[in-house]
Design an enzyme around this catalytic site. Structure first.
Site, PDB file in Angstrom:
ATOM      1  CD  GLU A 150      32.540  54.973  41.095  1.00 55.48           C
ATOM      2  OE1 GLU A 150      32.483  54.074  41.965  1.00 55.48           O
ATOM      3  OE2 GLU A 150      33.416  55.841  41.036  1.00 55.48           O
ATOM      4  CB  CYS A 174      35.811  53.134  43.261  1.00 56.82           C
ATOM      5  SG  CYS A 174      36.387  54.472  42.256  1.00 56.82           S
TER       6      CYS A 174
HETATM    7  P1  NAP Z   1      28.334  57.241  51.690  1.00 65.84           P
HETATM    8  O1  NAP Z   1      28.027  56.842  53.066  1.00 65.84           O
HETATM    9  O2  NAP Z   1      27.599  56.550  50.594  1.00 65.84           O
HETATM   10  O3  NAP Z   1      28.088  58.819  51.580  1.00 65.84           O
HETATM   11  C1  NAP Z   1      28.199  59.519  50.355  1.00 65.84           C
HETATM   12  C2  NAP Z   1      27.212  60.675  50.356  1.00 65.84           C
HETATM   13  O4  NAP Z   1      25.886  60.147  50.262  1.00 65.84           O
HETATM   14  C3  NAP Z   1      27.259  61.500  51.628  1.00 65.84           C
HETATM   15  O5  NAP Z   1      27.003  62.827  51.293  1.00 65.84           O
HETATM   16  C4  NAP Z   1      26.131  60.942  52.451  1.00 65.84           C
HETATM   17  O6  NAP Z   1      25.624  61.921  53.319  1.00 65.84           O
HETATM   18  C5  NAP Z   1      25.123  60.556  51.390  1.00 65.84           C
HETATM   19  N1  NAP Z   1      24.290  59.424  51.795  1.00 65.84           N
HETATM   20  C6  NAP Z   1      24.691  58.264  52.353  1.00 65.84           C
HETATM   21  N2  NAP Z   1      23.647  57.465  52.609  1.00 65.84           N
HETATM   22  C7  NAP Z   1      22.545  58.143  52.209  1.00 65.84           C
HETATM   23  C8  NAP Z   1      21.158  57.862  52.207  1.00 65.84           C
HETATM   24  N3  NAP Z   1      20.678  56.726  52.687  1.00 65.84           N
HETATM   25  N4  NAP Z   1      20.322  58.789  51.708  1.00 65.84           N
HETATM   26  C9  NAP Z   1      20.796  59.950  51.214  1.00 65.84           C
HETATM   27  N5  NAP Z   1      22.089  60.274  51.193  1.00 65.84           N
HETATM   28  C10 NAP Z   1      22.962  59.386  51.674  1.00 65.84           C
HETATM   29  O7  NAP Z   1      29.859  57.095  51.367  1.00 65.84           O
HETATM   30  P2  NAP Z   1      31.131  57.542  52.218  1.00 65.84           P
HETATM   31  O8  NAP Z   1      30.753  58.248  53.446  1.00 65.84           O
HETATM   32  O9  NAP Z   1      31.969  58.287  51.290  1.00 65.84           O
HETATM   33  O10 NAP Z   1      31.850  56.186  52.550  1.00 65.84           O
HETATM   34  C11 NAP Z   1      31.168  55.099  53.166  1.00 65.84           C
HETATM   35  C12 NAP Z   1      31.467  53.838  52.383  1.00 65.84           C
HETATM   36  O11 NAP Z   1      31.161  54.033  50.996  1.00 65.84           O
HETATM   37  C13 NAP Z   1      32.919  53.417  52.380  1.00 65.84           C
HETATM   38  O12 NAP Z   1      33.280  52.699  53.514  1.00 65.84           O
HETATM   39  C14 NAP Z   1      32.976  52.615  51.119  1.00 65.84           C
HETATM   40  O13 NAP Z   1      32.530  51.304  51.335  1.00 65.84           O
HETATM   41  C15 NAP Z   1      32.044  53.288  50.171  1.00 65.84           C
HETATM   42  N6  NAP Z   1      32.704  54.208  49.224  1.00 65.84           N
HETATM   43  C16 NAP Z   1      32.783  53.875  47.941  1.00 65.84           C
HETATM   44  C17 NAP Z   1      33.382  54.744  47.047  1.00 65.84           C
HETATM   45  C18 NAP Z   1      33.469  54.462  45.613  1.00 65.84           C
HETATM   46  O14 NAP Z   1      34.379  54.923  44.986  1.00 65.84           O
HETATM   47  N7  NAP Z   1      32.509  53.810  45.056  1.00 65.84           N
HETATM   48  C19 NAP Z   1      33.907  55.946  47.452  1.00 65.84           C
HETATM   49  C20 NAP Z   1      33.813  56.282  48.787  1.00 65.84           C
HETATM   50  C21 NAP Z   1      33.203  55.400  49.643  1.00 65.84           C
HETATM   51  P3  NAP Z   1      26.014  61.953  54.884  1.00 65.84           P
HETATM   52  O15 NAP Z   1      27.389  61.416  55.012  1.00 65.84           O
HETATM   53  O16 NAP Z   1      25.906  63.358  55.262  1.00 65.84           O
HETATM   54  O17 NAP Z   1      24.981  61.095  55.528  1.00 65.84           O
END
Ligand code: NAP
Length: 527
Positions: free
Chosen positions: A265, A301
């Protein structure tokens, strides 16, 4: 309880690696209590091998036993008391009422799945009895039901440190389905994850579930996270987060020798269509939406990131009222420095595009920990021609798209990608006038709502939280509500299987008294 920072390799604590991380207070930059040891490759492998072994025992636990397990996890989470609340507040910067509410939601989700299991009919048991005398060919005895898929990997979300995290909806639905779970802890709330994992392991032991039913590991997504997804014993992935992260895991899962589903998601801009009758009530509408755009510092989200309207005599008033309301809202602290920086960067990049008007922003400037509430406006043509305006800005931001005509509105809606939600504001006669546009929106979202705000997602049987790509990787499934369990099961048909060998749900006697389809009819009767 002081935090040990170790990985949960099934019921065993382990910290063999030499990499570790800390969590820093967003304001003071001082480290919070705890050093978290990243799992080594061997530790991850061990957790997954344990999970695979546990699967064969865990999946044969009765629905009643799994229900008791989920209820015990809920009790153990409550037993963590205020320590959990204090730590989660410190790590997420979310206020106490929100965190207490989220704990309630987390515990409520676990109990909801427990009730689903106690009732039992969710397995969709379907029986077509043998017809040995059928001509020209006899029919075999065929019995189908949903069975657990295997080991599930869960990636915690940053924006719901309890409800979409270690014991959140993904974990609860996978455990309910009969699947062992391995959680990759989110690096922004590792202490919260440790406390919750402790509660789950306590429940594993109290309920005599096999060692390996649950594991939780710390470490980077690009190392530990990817290793988990690439491991052949993992059979499905639950993820909430960025498009970049979700898509990377999706690609890796499809490159495996055995491809597996990734239920990611990844967010949405959630278009909200304001019909002329809604714009007449400019004052109230603007106040309602300024609240929804900024609630939880916009870190949902389902944040209303896009407001669609057709220019008329009331649209100017609506825009100016929205701008006034936004100006009054104080910037608040965001989830983490990285999310704050990502918001700031996206906001600046978007506001520096051609032909965008800054409608309004909080009259107070934000600190480096906060997100500044912002609304901007573009014409329909500008919106359609610039993909930047279609991207999610995760934080207190929304974009008004002003259309010259209904035809232009059609084009704007047609240009939209898949969304989690779409909202329609207005009176019923107006809705009938705009029926075509409303159904065009429905085509692009998982939940369409009328005269409300998209923020706030009820956890219940009828909820759909998921939508066409890129909101989610598979629009047929939901990550919220009891339907979430369907992601972690697969249908299996038993042909001419002896009654004594069949799962309880398919036995002649129907010992669980569940609702089944037997020879074309819904019934709770035995055969
Ligand atoms: P994220 O960067 O996607 O991280 C979520 C999880 O996925 C973390 O455990 C992260 O691990 C892992 N991950 C990230 N990139 C990866 C990759 N290339 N390969 C494998 N695992 C990976 O999300 P976030 O830290 O929660 O927030 C960053 C951005 O995501 C926000 O600024 C926002 O734009 C978006 N977001 C969207 C939602 C939604 O509801 N859809 C919710 C939260 C955030 P590590 O952090 O340990 O690297």
């Amino acid at each position: 309880m002081s935090l040990h920072g170790k990985n949960f390799i099934g019921n065993i604590l382990s910290a063999n690696g030499d990499k570790s991380s800390k969590i820093y207070d967003i304001h003071s930059n001082e480290p919070l209590e705890g050093v978290f040891y990243h799992a080594t490759k061997e530790e991850v492998d061990e957790a997954l091998e344990k999970a695979n072994l546990a699967f064969f025992e865990y999946k044969e636990k009765t629905q009643a036993q799994r229900a008791e397990f989920l209820e015990t996890i809920a009790d153990e989470i409550m037993n963590l008391g205020d320590e959990l609340i204090v730590r989660t507040i410190a790590e997420s910067n979310l206020p106490r009422p929100r965190i207490e509410g989220e704990r309630g939601r987390t515990v409520g989700q676990l109990k909801m799945f427990a009730n689903l299991l106690k009732e039992g009919s969710w397995v969709e048991a379907t029986i077509d009895e043998a017809l040995p005398d059928r001509k020209p060919l006899p029919r075999n005895d065929l019995r189908k039901m949903l069975r657990p898929i295997g080991v599930v990997s869960v990636f915690e979300a940053s924006n719901f440190p309890l409800a979409f995290a270690c014991a959140g909806g993904d974990t609860a639905s996978a455990l309910a389905a009969g699947c062992p779970v391995i959680v990759k802890a989110h690096s922004s709330h590792s202490g919260t994850s440790e406390l919750i994992a402790t509660a789950i392991i306590e429940a594993v032991k109290k309920c005599n579930m096999p060692d390996g039913t649950f594991s939780m590991v710390h470490g980077g997504g690009r190392t530990v996270g990817q290793q988990i997804v690439l491991h052949e014993v993992v059979k499905a992935v639950g993820f909430t987060g960025s498009t970049q992260g979700g898509m990377k895991l999706f690609e890796l899962a499809n490159q495996r020798k055995t491809p597996i589903p990734v239920f990611a998601e990844m967010g949405s801009i959630n278009p909200c269509l304001f019909l002329p009758s809604a714009l007449k009530d400019a004052e109230n509408m603007a106040e309602l939406y300024a609240g929804s755009i900024t609630v939880g510092v916009g870190q949902f989200c389902t944040n209303p990131g896009l407001i669609l309207l057709v220019k008329d005599e009331n649209s100017e008033k609506f825009k100016s009222k929205l701008s006034e309301n936004i100006a009054q809202i104080t910037p608040s602290t965001m989830l983490s420095s990285s999310i704050q920086q990502a918001f700031e960067k996206s906001r600046e990049e978007t506001l520096s595009q051609n032909d965008i008007e800054l409608l309004g922003e909080s009259k107070l400037k934000n600190t480096r920990a906060e997100g500044r509430p912002t609304v901007a406006c573009v014409t329909a043509k500008t919106f359609i021609s610039n993909p930047k305006f279609h991207e999610e800005i995760f934080g207190p931001y929304s974009l008004v798209v002003e259309c010259e005509s209904k035809d232009e509105l059609d084009l704007v809606i047609e240009s939209l990608e898949g969304q989690l939600t779409a909202t329609v504001m207005g009176e019923e006669p107006d809705m009938l006038e705009f029926k075509k546009q409303i159904f065009s929106l429905e085509n692009r979202c998982g939940r369409i709502l009328f005269n409300g705000v998209p923020t706030g997602v009820e956890v219940c049987h009828s909820m759909q939280h998921g939508g066409p790509f890129p909101a989610a990787t598979d629009s047929r499934f939901t990550s919220v509500g009891t339907g979430a369990i369907r992601r972690f099961v697969r249908p299996v048909c038993f042909q001419d299987c002896p009654n004594s060998l069949l799962p309880e749900e398919l036995k002649d006697e129907n010992p669980l008294e569940i609702l089944r389809i037997v020879n074309d009819k819904y019934t709770r009767e035995s055969l």
